[in-house]
Design an enzyme around this catalytic site. Structure first.
Site, mmCIF file in Angstrom:
data_model
loop_
_atom_site.group_PDB
_atom_site.id
_atom_site.type_symbol
_atom_site.label_atom_id
_atom_site.label_comp_id
_atom_site.label_asym_id
_atom_site.label_seq_id
_atom_site.Cartn_x
_atom_site.Cartn_y
_atom_site.Cartn_z
ATOM 1 C CG ASP A 147 -2.010 0.860 1.330
ATOM 2 O OD1 ASP A 147 -2.484 1.268 0.258
ATOM 3 O OD2 ASP A 147 -2.472 1.183 2.453
ATOM 4 C CG HIS A 148 -0.538 4.827 0.713
ATOM 5 N ND1 HIS A 148 -0.993 5.902 -0.012
ATOM 6 C CD2 HIS A 148 -1.586 4.406 1.452
ATOM 7 C CE1 HIS A 148 -2.267 6.120 0.260
ATOM 8 N NE2 HIS A 148 -2.660 5.218 1.145
ATOM 9 C CG ASP A 194 0.058 8.029 -2.915
ATOM 10 O OD1 ASP A 194 -0.317 8.834 -3.799
ATOM 11 O OD2 ASP A 194 -0.253 8.132 -1.722
ATOM 12 C CD GLU A 254 -5.153 0.622 -4.580
ATOM 13 O OE1 GLU A 254 -5.116 -0.572 -4.196
ATOM 14 O OE2 GLU A 254 -5.454 1.562 -3.821
ATOM 15 C CG HIS A 285 -6.748 4.643 -0.245
ATOM 16 N ND1 HIS A 285 -5.478 4.329 0.149
ATOM 17 C CD2 HIS A 285 -6.925 4.067 -1.455
ATOM 18 C CE1 HIS A 285 -4.892 3.604 -0.792
ATOM 19 N NE2 HIS A 285 -5.749 3.431 -1.782
ATOM 20 C CB SER A 298 -12.910 2.290 4.101
ATOM 21 O OG SER A 298 -12.816 2.584 2.733
ATOM 22 C CB THR A 304 -7.726 4.108 11.485
ATOM 23 O OG1 THR A 304 -6.874 4.765 10.540
ATOM 24 C CG2 THR A 304 -7.729 4.886 12.784
HETATM 25 P P1 13P Z 1 -8.141 4.317 7.426
HETATM 26 O O1 13P Z 1 -7.115 5.211 8.074
HETATM 27 O O2 13P Z 1 -9.476 4.994 7.319
HETATM 28 O O3 13P Z 1 -8.221 3.012 8.111
HETATM 29 O O4 13P Z 1 -7.671 4.067 5.927
HETATM 30 C C1 13P Z 1 -6.584 3.246 5.662
HETATM 31 C C2 13P Z 1 -6.146 3.328 4.262
HETATM 32 O O5 13P Z 1 -6.768 3.909 3.419
HETATM 33 C C3 13P Z 1 -4.882 2.624 3.921
HETATM 34 O O6 13P Z 1 -4.534 2.780 2.605
#
Ligand code: 13P
Length: 329
Positions: free
Chosen positions: A90-91, A115, A144, A224, A226, A249
């Site tokens: 991710d990212h 990203d 992605e 993202h 969510s 989170t």
């Molecule tokens: P949250 O911080 O809302 O859980 O989102 C996490 C996220 O989008 C990771 O790419």
């Protein structure tokens, strides 16, 4: 079962996109969270998308991201059970050459998220297209990419201004980059959104999906930020071509909350009373009081954390519609 790769993940997203359901893509920031998610996915018979970012790879690799990815890949290969388990990185920051090279060359990721969304459109296109080419040359992982800016705090970086994704730009972006999934900015926020002032524009996700489909582009949308979306909001998003909802989170909070309640309830079994010497060296051998191993064994809390994370994931998989639909069993 070992981790599955990009070809299987493509099929999983394609079925979800056609069928109007989606996946909770769950960030793993601690091993107990990963164990809980694996248990939750098996209990609900859903395929499972797990995610790691650079900071987690550093944490698990003792500062070395390549080691961190080896640890994650090897562990998940050994632990993945009867459902399809996929790893997304991710990212990955477009300027992070080290991480780009490591994740592109590694066999574990089924997908990689680049990203470059903080760059102007043309630079975002160029960076994304380069990664798409690198990833295609290396194997079958999906890419992605993100267009628009999502507000909030992620890996200690705070972005205050959100920029909503423009549907026409989304079409041009996908055409020019060849990315497989598109993360859009529609008013969600990374992290804990106290005093949230963003407007969630579900209609915008629909407009983007419609524009992409009209251009003949079958590209699942990703949301993202969510954590904190209600079941109704998720259900509405699934009607609009969203197939991947990122959650990090929420699990971190559930871990901390479970631990906070556990240690508050059991504090007197761990901390000596005021009139007992703090004799850790001899483990309180000379006192009438002794700490209770049935409580302080870290696996006791660990099991509670796993159970709670599993329960939350079962709930989220039900809301996302992936429950009972594993295609990899
Ligand atoms: P949250 O911080 O809302 O859980 O989102 C996490 C996220 O989008 C990771 O790419």
């Amino acid at each position: 079962m070992p981790l599955y790769g990009g070809t299987a993940l493509d099929g999983v997203y394609e079925a979800a996109h056609a069928g109007g359901y989606g996946f909770i893509a769950s960030n793993i920031t601690h091993p107990e969270i990963a164990y809980g998610l694996l248990a939750g996915a098996e209990a609900s018979n859903t395929d499972l998308v797990l995610q790691v970012k650079r900071d987690t790879l550093e944490y698990l690799g003792r500062g070395n991201v390549a080691n961190g990815l080896d640890v994650v890949g090897t562990s998940l290969d050994a632990l993945a059970g009867d459902v399809g388990v996929f790893l997304n990185v991710d990212h990955v920051d477009a300027t992070d050459e080290e991480l780009r090279q490591i994740v592109t060359a590694h066999s574990a990721p089924a997908s990689i998220m680049i990203d470059a969304s903080d760059r102007p459109f043309d630079e975002n296109v160029a960076e994304t297209r380069t990664l798409v080419e690198e990833v295609r040359a290396a194997g079958d992982a999906l890419v992605e990419a993100e267009l628009g800016t999502i507000a909030g705090t992620e890996s200690g970086q705070t972005t205050t201004d959100a920029a909503y994704t423009d549907p026409a730009e989304a079409v041009a972006f996908v055409q020019q980059t060849g990315c497989d999934l598109l993360a859009v900015s529609i008013g969600t926020e990374h992290g804990v959104a106290a005093g949230r002032d963003l407007e969630l524009r579900i209609g915008l996700a629909e407009e983007i999906d419609t524009a992409l489909r009209a251009a003949g582009l079958d590209v699942p949308l990703v949301v993202h930020g969510s954590s904190g979306l209600s079941a109704d909001q998720i259900a509405a998003l699934l009607e609009t071509g969203v197939c991947k909802l990122n959650v990090n989170t929420r699990y971190q909070y559930e871990y901390a909350r479970t631990a906070a309640v556990f240690y508050r309830e059991h504090a007197t079994a761990i901390l000596p009373p005021a009139d007992v010497d703090d004799d850790r060296e001899r483990l309180f051998g000379d006192a009438d009081w002794a700490p209770d191993r049935a409580v302080f064994d870290p696996r006791v809390l660990g099991r509670e954390v796993r159970e709670r994370i599993a329960t939350v994931h079962v709930e989220l998989a039900s809301i996302a519609g992936s429950r009972g639909r594993s295609r990899c069993t």
